[in-house]
Design an enzyme around this catalytic site. Structure first.
Site, mmCIF file in Angstrom:
data_model
loop_
_atom_site.group_PDB
_atom_site.id
_atom_site.type_symbol
_atom_site.label_atom_id
_atom_site.label_comp_id
_atom_site.label_asym_id
_atom_site.label_seq_id
_atom_site.Cartn_x
_atom_site.Cartn_y
_atom_site.Cartn_z
ATOM 1 N N LYS A 157 0.803 -1.225 0.000
ATOM 2 C CA LYS A 157 0.000 0.000 0.000
ATOM 3 C C LYS A 157 0.837 1.275 0.000
ATOM 4 O O LYS A 157 0.331 2.345 -0.335
ATOM 5 C CB LYS A 157 -0.964 -0.012 1.184
ATOM 6 C CG LYS A 157 -2.019 -1.102 1.081
ATOM 7 C CD LYS A 157 -2.932 -0.912 -0.118
ATOM 8 C CE LYS A 157 -4.022 -1.955 -0.164
ATOM 9 N NZ LYS A 157 -4.926 -1.779 -1.312
HETATM 10 N N1 PMP Z 1 -3.558 -7.996 1.627
HETATM 11 C C1 PMP Z 1 -3.662 -7.059 2.574
HETATM 12 C C2 PMP Z 1 -3.049 -7.326 3.911
HETATM 13 C C3 PMP Z 1 -4.333 -5.855 2.315
HETATM 14 O O1 PMP Z 1 -4.433 -4.914 3.283
HETATM 15 C C4 PMP Z 1 -4.918 -5.662 1.039
HETATM 16 C C5 PMP Z 1 -5.644 -4.389 0.765
HETATM 17 N N2 PMP Z 1 -6.995 -4.371 1.120
HETATM 18 C C6 PMP Z 1 -4.805 -6.686 0.077
HETATM 19 C C7 PMP Z 1 -4.111 -7.828 0.406
HETATM 20 C C8 PMP Z 1 -5.436 -6.593 -1.278
HETATM 21 O O2 PMP Z 1 -4.813 -5.635 -2.096
HETATM 22 P P1 PMP Z 1 -5.697 -4.760 -3.080
HETATM 23 O O3 PMP Z 1 -6.532 -3.846 -2.221
HETATM 24 O O4 PMP Z 1 -4.736 -4.016 -3.916
HETATM 25 O O5 PMP Z 1 -6.574 -5.666 -3.851
#
Ligand code: PMP
Length: 363
Positions: A67
């Site tokens: 992120k």
């Molecule tokens: N794994 C974790 C620990 C996350 O915080 C997130 C984000 N919600 C994701 C996977 C999935 O990533 P994305 O939001 O880019 O689909």
């Protein structure tokens, strides 16, 4: 003497400067450490599967998750377009990781950070956000998205009431996809020298899988894109039918994976197939990754590898497969959850018989 890492894409190109400032070999600030994460081979845990398996180790970002990429990209872009300036407020809904990344960027760049988080987020994560200077509002996870108590509605309301504020809105922000299109995708392409055959990634907002896949498929349309969804989430069924089936929605424990609504930051057309994973198996898999590969990773990394095991059983891979699995974050944020024996017991998580055998095979 430090090795200079060559940035591999347009977005990262500006980072060349971060390895040499005047005659000093330093980063100007923590944000310059974002991206260019390592790709690491799995040596034991996948040894009974056909193909080569590599993980994109996003815990190597300074905020310990993928992120960081979207926080930096979205804030930088808004600044360049004159939409925000230091002193303004950045608001977001987050399962924790995006919040940490935004709080980190806000601290460096001089913004106030307000976060609305779900009460499913671990206490570790919530304390971390506060440590980074964010104002945190904890909201119930199991209410409808349009309920005034939901973290979406709380964030929206704070945004409306706060002059000089920006709502990142990662679930419906196309820039979430662009951040990965411009960084994660090119990095993986470069690191595998274009040999990648399969991308496996968890889907929450969908930004990671959509942006990374968009870049990789532009380079080679044959790359197969496999999404990981959670039991209790609508994504897999929505991908298959184009409809939201409310019966698919029920509470589950994995944080950051799956969704109870259709995220606008997911390009469903670019995903070939989803597989759904369960809470207990994903938690045990994360523990096994630490014990076998020495990689200390978060709950969704366990979920991603659990998905890989299921996809392998479905015959997805062969001897020539070069599979890249995105491991989104670090294990330290889950000490009071999947890495706590007491928590695992409270959830009634017991190791299935097949998993016991699998573990004996790999250790
Ligand atoms: N794994 C974790 C620990 C996350 O915080 C997130 C984000 N919600 C994701 C996977 C999935 O990533 P994305 O939001 O880019 O689909």
């Amino acid at each position: 003497m430090r090795t200079v890492i060559k940035p591999v894409n347009e977005y990262m190109r500006g980072k060349e400067k971060c390895f040499m400032h005047g005659d000093l070999n330093v980063h100007e600030n923590v944000l310059e450490m974002i991206g260019c994460t390592p790709l690491v081979r799995l040596n034991k845990i996948t040894k009974n599967l056909k193909g080569d398996f590599f993980v994109k180790y996003e815990a190597h970002n300074p905020g310990h998750s993928a992120k960081d990429r979207i926080a930096l990209y979205i804030i930088d872009k808004a600044e360049k377009e004159g939409k925000i300036k230091p002193g303004d407020t950045i608001i977001e809904t987050t399962s924790g990781n995006t919040g940490f990344s935004i709080a980190m960027a806000s601290a460096v760049k001089g913004y106030k950070c307000i976060l609305a988080v779900s009460d499913k987020s671990s206490e570790d994560k919530i304390s971390l956000l506060r440590t980074m200077g964010a104002e945190v509002h904890v909201c119930p996870a199991n209410v409808a998205a349009d309920d005034p108590r939901s973290y979406y509605e709380v964030a929206k309301r704070i945004h409306e009431e706060t002059p000089g504020s920006m709502y990142v809105n990662q679930y419906f922000n196309e820039l979430n996809i662009d951040a990965h299109y411009l960084s994660t995708g090119p990095e993986i392409w470069e690191q595998t020298k274009g040999k990648i055959t399969h991308l496996v990634a968890c889907s929450g907002t969908g930004g990671t899988i959509s942006g990374t896949a968009r870049f990789l498929k532009e380079k080679n349309p044959e790359v197969k894109v496999l999404g990981i969804d959670a039991f209790g989430s609508i994504l897999k069924k929505y991908h298959e039918t184009g409809e939201v089936d409310k019966d698919e929605i029920y509470p589950y424990k994995i944080e950051g994976l799956g969704k109870n609504l259709v995220p606008g930051a997911t390009d469903f057309s670019i995903i070939d197939k989803f597989t759904k994973v369960a809470d207990a198996e994903s938690a045990f898999m994360a523990r096994d990754i630490a014990k076998t590969e020495g990689l200390f990773v978060g709950y969704t990394s366990g979920a991603a590898l659990q998905g890989v095991m299921q996809l392998a059983e479905q015959g997805e891979f062969n001897e020539n497969s070069h599979v890249v699995i995105i491991f989104p974050d670090h294990g330290s944020r889950y000490m009071s959850k999947i890495y706590s024996d007491a928590w695992m017991k409270e959830q009634g998580f017991t190791r299935p018989e097949t998993k016991k055998n699998q573990k004996e095979d790999v250790s």
